[in-house]
Design an enzyme around this catalytic site. Structure first.
Site, short mmCIF file in Angstrom:
data_model
loop_
_atom_site.label_atom_id
_atom_site.label_comp_id
_atom_site.label_asym_id
_atom_site.label_seq_id
_atom_site.Cartn_x
_atom_site.Cartn_y
_atom_site.Cartn_z
N ASP A 1 -8.90 0.71 6.25
CA ASP A 1 -8.03 0.37 7.28
C ASP A 1 -6.67 0.22 6.75
O ASP A 1 -5.30 0.48 7.42
CB ASP A 1 -8.23 -0.73 8.05
CG ASP A 1 -9.78 -0.79 8.52
OD1 ASP A 1 -10.05 -0.68 9.58
OD2 ASP A 1 -10.59 -0.78 7.15
N PHE A 2 -6.40 -0.22 5.31
CA PHE A 2 -5.08 -0.49 4.83
C PHE A 2 -4.34 0.68 4.51
O PHE A 2 -3.00 0.74 3.97
CB PHE A 2 -5.17 -1.56 3.88
CG PHE A 2 -5.73 -2.77 4.08
CD1 PHE A 2 -6.05 -3.25 5.38
CD2 PHE A 2 -6.51 -3.85 2.91
CE1 PHE A 2 -6.44 -4.53 5.81
CE2 PHE A 2 -7.06 -4.74 3.46
CZ PHE A 2 -7.27 -5.03 4.94
N HIS B 1 -10.91 -3.86 10.02
CA HIS B 1 -11.51 -3.75 8.53
C HIS B 1 -12.97 -2.89 8.64
O HIS B 1 -13.56 -3.50 7.74
CB HIS B 1 -11.96 -5.10 7.78
CG HIS B 1 -10.67 -6.04 7.54
ND1 HIS B 1 -9.88 -6.55 8.34
CD2 HIS B 1 -10.20 -6.22 6.29
CE1 HIS B 1 -9.07 -7.34 7.66
NE2 HIS B 1 -9.23 -7.19 6.48
N GLU C 1 0.90 -1.04 -0.05
CA GLU C 1 0.13 0.14 -0.01
C GLU C 1 0.82 1.22 0.00
O GLU C 1 0.39 2.37 -0.77
CB GLU C 1 -0.93 0.05 1.39
CG GLU C 1 -2.06 -0.94 1.29
CD GLU C 1 -1.70 -2.36 1.27
OE1 GLU C 1 -0.69 -2.93 1.60
OE2 GLU C 1 -2.68 -3.25 0.76
#
Ligand SMILES: Cc1ncc(C[n+]2csc(CCOP(=O)(O)OP(=O)(O)O)c2C)c(N)n1
Ligand SMILES: Cc1ncc(C[n+]2csc(CCOP(=O)(O)OP(=O)(O)O)c2C)c(N)n1
Ligand SMILES: [Mg+2]
Ligand SMILES: [Mg+2]
Lengths: 336, 325, 336, 325
Positions: free
Chosen positions: B84-85, B128, B59
Site C-alpha cells: 500500500d505504501f 495495509h 517512499e
C-alpha cells in the site's frame, strides 16, 4: 524533571488541571485496556500506544472546540478521546465490534468521529497533512470560523506531503495548527538519524510559518503554548506549528518489545512521565496525592468498564462489508 | 531438505545474492533492526549499514533513489514495507523506473527490485491489505513476481535481483510464517515460467501467491467428488506463462482463474480473456473467475473474511464447470 | 545591469570566457533552431526553451567533468548541450529522428546522454531529485569520486520529492550539487504566488544544506560560485544548493505567447540578457565586439547546420517502438 | 443545436455546475490563466480566484486537499493536467479518497472529481500519454467516467460533479478540439449508463473515449463488406453498463472490446472475461480484445503510431468474427 514550578508561574487553575490530570489518566487507562485487549486477542490489528505522550494529546486537543477539526495519526487514541470521542465506541472499534466509531471497519488506525470533528487517524504517515489543509481550505471557502488541528509524528516530516501541505497552508494563509508530536522514534528507527537539519520547526520557519517548541511532557507548558497559538490561528494569523518533544515509552506497536534501545534510556524517560509530573505540580498547588489517586482510579474504572462492555459487544453484521463503499454502482454484490 | 519459512527463504535469497554480487544492496525503513516483518534480521551484521541501509520515511525518495542508483550500476533492493505504501511512490515506479530505459532509447537500464509485502493479513484493514498486481502487470517495462511457496520465495527473489529490468516482487504477508521443506542450494527461478502445483485432468485452476494454497485445498476437496483439478501457480505475472496455462487448458477443457485481489479489473480478467479468445474451440465450459468483491478490506474479521475467496467457492466453481461439456 | 565590473574583479580569464560566451550562443542558437523547427512542424512535441537562462547552463554544466552525473528538467537543452551532448543528436531527438540521443523515442523532455553522464531530462517536475540522490548514493557505495549535479526549477521546490531528496542527500551526506534555476515562472504561474517563505535556499538551510544565491544572468558570478561550491562537494563536504536567479524570456513552451505578463516586464528582462552582459564584460576585458559577433555567428552556423542535417535524417525504424522496453518477456509483439 | 468543442463543453459543464451549487470549486495549476489546455478559460473572471483556484505544483497536496475539502462539505473539482501526473497523488486517490468513507464506516463522504486529461496526443511521449482507466476501475470506492462525445464531455462532467463518490473523470486530450452539434441545456448523464453509438446486427464493439471514433470509422468500412457493427460507448467504466453490453451481444453473438490503453491488464480484459463467462452459450465466436502493445508511448510519430489500434484492425477483427458461427 518533575519541578512543580509551573504551578506558581501564572494563575494556575488547579481545578482545570485536576480535570486535565484525569484526562491524561483516561488516555493512559484506555491504552492499558487496549494493550490488555491486544494480549487477550480482542484487539485484532496493530495498535500504536501513546503511553508517555498524554500531555500532548490533552494539551493540544483539550484546547480545541467541539466544532474544530482534528486530523490524527496511527498513534491517535489520545487525540481522539480528548477531542470528545466516546471511549466505548473507540474500544469497540479496536475490538472490531458493532457500535465502534467506524462500525468495526476501520480499527485503531482508522478511527474517525465526524460528530466531534475528528476526520480520522490515518494508516499512511503524513497523509493527514494535505487532508487537513484541504479541510481548512473548505473552512475558508465556507467562511466558517473554526480551525483545523493536524497532528503528526517526527517521522512524518521527511515525507513529501509535509512540505506540500505546509507550503499550501501558508500560501493560502489557512487556519491550521500543525503539531509535530516528537517522540524521538519512527517505528524502530531513531528519527534523528534519518532527519536532516534542525527538524520540524526549522522547516516550518523556512516556509514562513511561525513555529514554537515545547516540552511535550509538561502539560502546563503545552496547554499554555497551544492556547496562545490557537488564539493567533483563530484570529486569522495563518498556519502555525508547534513541536512537542516527548518520548514513546512503549514499543512502536503493542507487539514491539523495543529491544533496540537501552533499558536505561527508557527507565530515565519513565521518570519524566507527564502524568507524574502533573501530579507533582498539582500537589504543589494544594491538590492532595489522595485526590490525584482518586482521579486516576476513576479513569481506570471508566476504562475497565469500557473494556467489559466492548468485549461483550457483537460483531458487526457481515453485510456491512459491502456498505459505505460508494453510492454509484452499489450495493456491491458478492462476485460469486 | 530443511524446513524453512517463506520469510527465512527470502532472507537467504537476499543474503546469498549480496554475497555473490557486491553491487546488490537493500534500502528501506527500519532495515537495520530487521525490517518490519524480520525479513532482514541479522543482515546488517553481515553486510553493514551501507548495504543494508535504513531510509527516512519517504517512499517516493526510496524508490526514486533506487532508480538513480540502478542507473549507476548498482542493484538496489527496495523495501516498501506494505504494498500500500508503494502508492506513495507511483510516479517513481511507473513514470520513472518502468520507462527510463525505453524513453532514453536503451541507454540506461534500471535493474531494481521492489519488494512489496502484499495481501490481507490479520485485520490490517483497508490501507495495509491491498493486492495490486494487476496495476503493475499493466505497465510496460515492469516484471511482476509473486511467490506462493517457500522455495519460490527464495528462487524468485534471487531471479528478481539478477534481472536487468525493474521487478515488482510481491511477497504475501500471510505467507511469511508458512514453512516447507526445501532443498539446499535453491537457485534463481526462470522468470515467466509457471509451476504445476498439482496435476489433474478435469479442470485447470490458474492462480498465484497465497491463493495457490486455497486452490490446493479446493483440489483436495474435489477429489472426493471425483473431480481432478490441475493447479497452475503462475509465479510470474508478467511475463506470464501462456504455454503452461494453454497446455493445461487444452488438456482439461475447463479453466478457473482465482486471485485474492478485487475481481473487477484484476489480472484474472487478462488471463480469462486470453484463454477465452485463444482456446475458444477447446473449451468445454466458460472460463470462471474468482476474486474479491469490489470492496475495501475491513478490519473486523467477519467482514474481512468477506473479502476472501474461500476454497469452497473454488470447489463449487470447479464442480459447476465439470458438470458441463 | 550590464556592468562589466566582473572583468576587473578577479584575474578574469578572457580566453576562457570567450569560449563560454560561445557556449551561451550555442544554446541560444540551438534553441532558436528548435523554435524554428517547432514552427515548421519538425519538432513534434512540446519544447521548453531556456532563452535568457543560458548563463545558468554554462556556469553550472561548464564546471562539471565529463564523468560527473547530471540530471536535468523539461527545460534542459542548455544543460545537456554543455554537459557535452552532440547538438545534432539532440536536434534529431527533437525531430523524432533516427540518430537522436534516444533514437527518437523520448523527444525534448526525455533527452539523456549516458555517454556524457547525462541521466535525463524529465517530464515530471522534481522527479529528477530523488533519482539524482540515488545516483550519488551509488557513487558513494562504489567509492567513486565523481559528483552529481541536479538542476530543477523554482516551481519544483513545492513538490514533495524536493524535501525527500534534499533530506536524503544530507542524511547520507552525498556528493550532490543542487541547482534551483529560478526563472520566476512555473508554466503560466508566477512561482512567488504559490511558494511560501523565502524559497529554495531557506528550505535547504533548514535541512542543514548550505545554500547560496547568485545572479543567474551573470555568468562570471555563476561560474565562480559553482567552482567554489563544487570544490566543497568534491572534497566530501556533502550536498550544497545554489539558487540562480534568472528570467524565462520566452513562453513556457514554444507555443506559449505568455500574454499573462506585461510586455514591459519582458522588455526589461531582455536588457538583462546574460549574453549581452557577458559581451560587455568581455569588451571591458579587451575582447572586441567583432570578435564576439564572430563567436555568435560561429555558433549560429553550427546550429543551422545541425538543423539541416537533423531535418534530413530518416525516421527511426518502426520496429524500435518495441525495443528497449524490457528484457524479460521481450520482444513485445503486436497484440494482433 | 450549436457546434461546440469537447473542451468548450467541459468548460460549460463546470461553469453551470458552479452556478448551480456554490460548494463546487476547482483547483489546480495554472487555472487562473485558463489551465494548460484552456479548459478553464474565463472562469476565474466569473467565479474569482477562490473558486477557480491556482495551486502550487504539488499534485499530492492538490489531491489530498481535495479529500479534506470534500469531507468538509465542498465539492472540489481537481485538475491533474495530465493523467500521468496523478501518479504523484496515488496515495491520496487510492488510499485516502477511495477508502475514507468505507474505513470510517460511512461517517464521511468524499465527493470530489479528479479531471485527468488522458491518452496519447501529438508526440507527448511516455510520461504524458498514458491511459490508466483500468487502475481506477479496479479500486473499490472510485467511479470512472470517460466521455467520447462533446455532449458527454458536458453531461458526464456534470454528473461527476453531482456524484457523492470520488470520480476519476478521464478527458481524452486528442478530443479537446473535436466539435459536434449539441443541443442546448444538456443535463447530467446517469452514471453507469452506456450509449449505443451505432446500431448494428452482426458484431458488438464495446469501447470508450477516443476509441469510439475509431470504432465508428471501422463500422463504416465494414458496411461495404456487408457487416453491420453495433457500437457501445460505455461512457462510465465503473460502474459499467452490463445490461446494455449483454443485450447487444445477445443480439449479435459476437463481441470485440477495444481500447487505447495497453491491452495487457487493460479494462477490456474485465469486459471480455465477463462476456465470455456470462454469455458463453450465446456467443458465436470468441470475444476479441484490441488495445495497445505493452510498450511505452514513443515520441517519434511512426513509433507512436504503433501504440494505436487503427480502425482497420477493428474492422479485420470484426470480419474474422463475422466469418464464424
Ligand atoms: C507512508 C508510510 N510509510 C511507512 C509507514 C509505516 N509506519 C507506520 S508508523 C511509522 C513510524 C512513524 O513515525 P512518526 O511519524 O514519528 O510517528 P510515531 O509512530 O512516532 O507516532 C512507520 C514508518 C506508513 N504507515 N506510511
Ligand atoms: C508533477 C508535474 N506537475 C506538473 C507538470 C506540468 N509542468 C511542466 S513544466 C511546469 C512548470 C515547472 O516550473 P519550474 O519548476 O519553475 O521549471 P521551469 O519550467 O520554469 O523551468 C509544470 C507545472 C509536470 N510536468 N509535472
Ligand atoms: Mg515519532
Ligand atoms: Mg521556473
Amino acid at each position: 524533571m518533575t519541578q512543580p514550578d509551573a504551578a506558581t508561574a501564572r494563575n494556575f487553575d488547579a481545578a482545570r488541571f485536576r480535570d486535565l490530570y484525569r484526562q491524561m489518566w483516561r488516555i493512559r487507562a484506555f491504552e492499558e485496556q487496549a494493550l490488555r485487549g491486544a494480549k487477550e486477542g480482542l484487539v485484532l490489528g496493530a495498535i500504536h500506544p501513546s503511553i508517555g505522550q498524554e500531555a500532548v494529546a490533552v494539551g493540544v486537543c483539550g484546547r480545541l472546540n467541539r466544532d474544530d477539526i482534528l486530523l490524527s495519526t496511527h498513534r491517535g487514541h489520545g487525540h481522539t478521546l480528548i477531542k470528545g470521542a466516546a471511549p466505548e465506541a473507540m474500544m469497540r472499534e479496536l475490538f472490531g465490534r458493532d457500535g465502534g466509531n467506524c462500525g468495526g471497519k476501520g480499527g485503531s488506525m482508522h478511527i474517525a468521529d465526524a460528530g466531534v470533528g475528528m476526520l480520522g487517524a490515518n494508516g499512511v504517515v503524513a497523509a493527514n497533512i494535505p487532508i487537513a489543509v484541504g479541510a481548512a481550505h473548505a473552512i475558508r471557502l465556507r467562511k466558517e470560523s473554526r480551525i483545523v488541528c493536524c497532528i503528526f509524528g517526527d517521522g512524518a516530516i521527511n515525507r513529501g506531503p509535509f512540505l506540500e501541505g505546509l507550503n499550501w497552508a501558508k500560501v493560502f494563509d489557512l487556519p491550521v495548527l500543525f503539531v509535530c508530536e516528537d517522540n524521538r522514534f519512527a517505528a524502530t528507527t531513531r528519527t534523528a538519524a534519518m532527519t536532516a537539519g534542525e527538524g520540524a520547526a526549522a522547516r516550518a520557519e523556512a516556509l514562513g510559518i511561525p513555529a514554537d517548541s515545547v516540552d511535550g511532557n509538561d502539560l502546563v507548558a503545552v496547554d499554555e503554548l497551544v492556547d496562545e497559538t490557537l488564539q493567533e490561528v483563530r484570529a486569522g494569523g495563518g498556519p502555525r506549528l508547534i513541536v512537542a518533544r516527548t518520548y514513546r515509552l512503549t514499543g512502536h506497536t503493542g507487539a514491539d518489545p523495543a529491544t533496540y534501545r537501552p533499558e536505561s534510556e527508557v527507565a530515565t524517560a519513565w521518570e519524566d512521565d507527564p502524568i507524574v509530573r502533573l501530579a507533582a505540580t498539582l500537589e504543589a498547588a494544594g491538590v492532595s496525592q489522595d485526590d490525584c489517586a482518586a482521579l486516576a482510579r476513576q479513569a481506570q474504572e471508566e476504562m475497565a468498564g469500557v473494556f467489559e462492555r466492548a468485549s461483550a459487544a457483537p460483531w458487526p453484521p457481515v453485510g456491512h462489508a459491502y456498505t459505505d463503499v460508494q453510492d454509484t454502482g452499489s450495493p456491491e454484490e458478492r462476485p460469486w | 531438505m530443511v524446513k524453512t519459512s517463506y520469510l527465512e527463504a527470502s532472507r537467504q535469497a537476499l543474503a546469498e545474492e549480496m554475497r555473490r554480487d557486491d553491487t546488490v544492496w537493500a534500502l528501506g525503513e527500519d532495515l537495520g533492526r530487521g525490517g518490519v516483518f524480520g525479513q532482514y534480521k541479522g543482515l546488517v551484521d553481515e553486510f553493514g549499514p551501507e548495504r543494508i541501509s535504513d531510509a527516512p520515511i519517504s517512499e517516493a525518495c526510496i524508490a526514486g533513489a533506487a532508480v538513480g542508483a540502478a542507473m549507476m550500476g548498482t542493484r538496489p533492493v527496495v523495501e516498501m514495507r506494505f504494498s500500500d505504501f508503494a502508492l506513495c511512490a507511483t510516479d517513481e515506479i511507473v513514470n520513472q523506473a518502468a520507462k527510463a530505459r525505453f524513453m532514453f532509447g536503451g541507454q540506461l537500464g534500471v535493474p531494481l527490485v521492489m519488494r512489496q509485502p502484499t495481501g490481507a493479513w490479520r485485520s490490517s484493514a483497508a490501507q495495509h491489505s491491498q493486492s495490486l498486481e494487476a496495476w503493475y502487470a499493466h505497465i510496460p517495462g515492469l516484471v511482476v513476481t509473486a511467490p506462493a511457496t517457500v522455495a519460490d520465495a527464495k528462487a524468485l527473489l534471487k531471479a528478481a535481483i539478477r534481472c536487468d529490468d525493474p521487478v515488482i516482487h510481491l511477497e504475501h504477508k500471510d505467507l511469511w510464517a508458512f514453512e516447507e521443506e526445501i532443498p539446499a542450494g535453491i537457485d534463481a527461478a526462470p522468470l515467466g515460467a509457471a509451476r504445476i502445483a498439482r496435476e489433474g485432468e478435469d479442470v485447470t485452476i490458474v492462480t498465484w501467491s497465497k491463493m495457490v494454497h486455497t486452490a490446493l485445498e479446493a483440489a483436495n476437496a474435489l477429489t472426493d467428488k471425483g473431480i481432478s483439478a490441475e493447479i497452475i501457480d503462475l509465479r510470474t505475472l508478467w511475463p506470464w506463462d501462456r504455454e503452461a496455462v494453454y497446455a493445461s487448458v487444452r488438456k482439461t477443457g475447463r479453466a478457473i482463474v482465482a486471485h485474492e485481489a478485487v475481481l473487477v479489473g484484476g489480472f484474472g480478467g487478462e488471463i480469462a480473456a486470453r484463454i477465452g479468445e485463444d482456446l475458444y474451440d477447446q473449451l468445454k465450459a466458460p472460463v470462471r473467475r474468482l476474486g474479491a468483491p469490489r470492496i475495501p478490506v475491513s478490519y473486523a474479521p467477519p467482514l474481512e473474511r468477506e473479502y476472501h475467496v474461500p476454497a469452497e467457492r473454488i470447489a463449487e466453481a470447479a464442480q459447476a464447470l465439470a458438470a458441463r461439456g
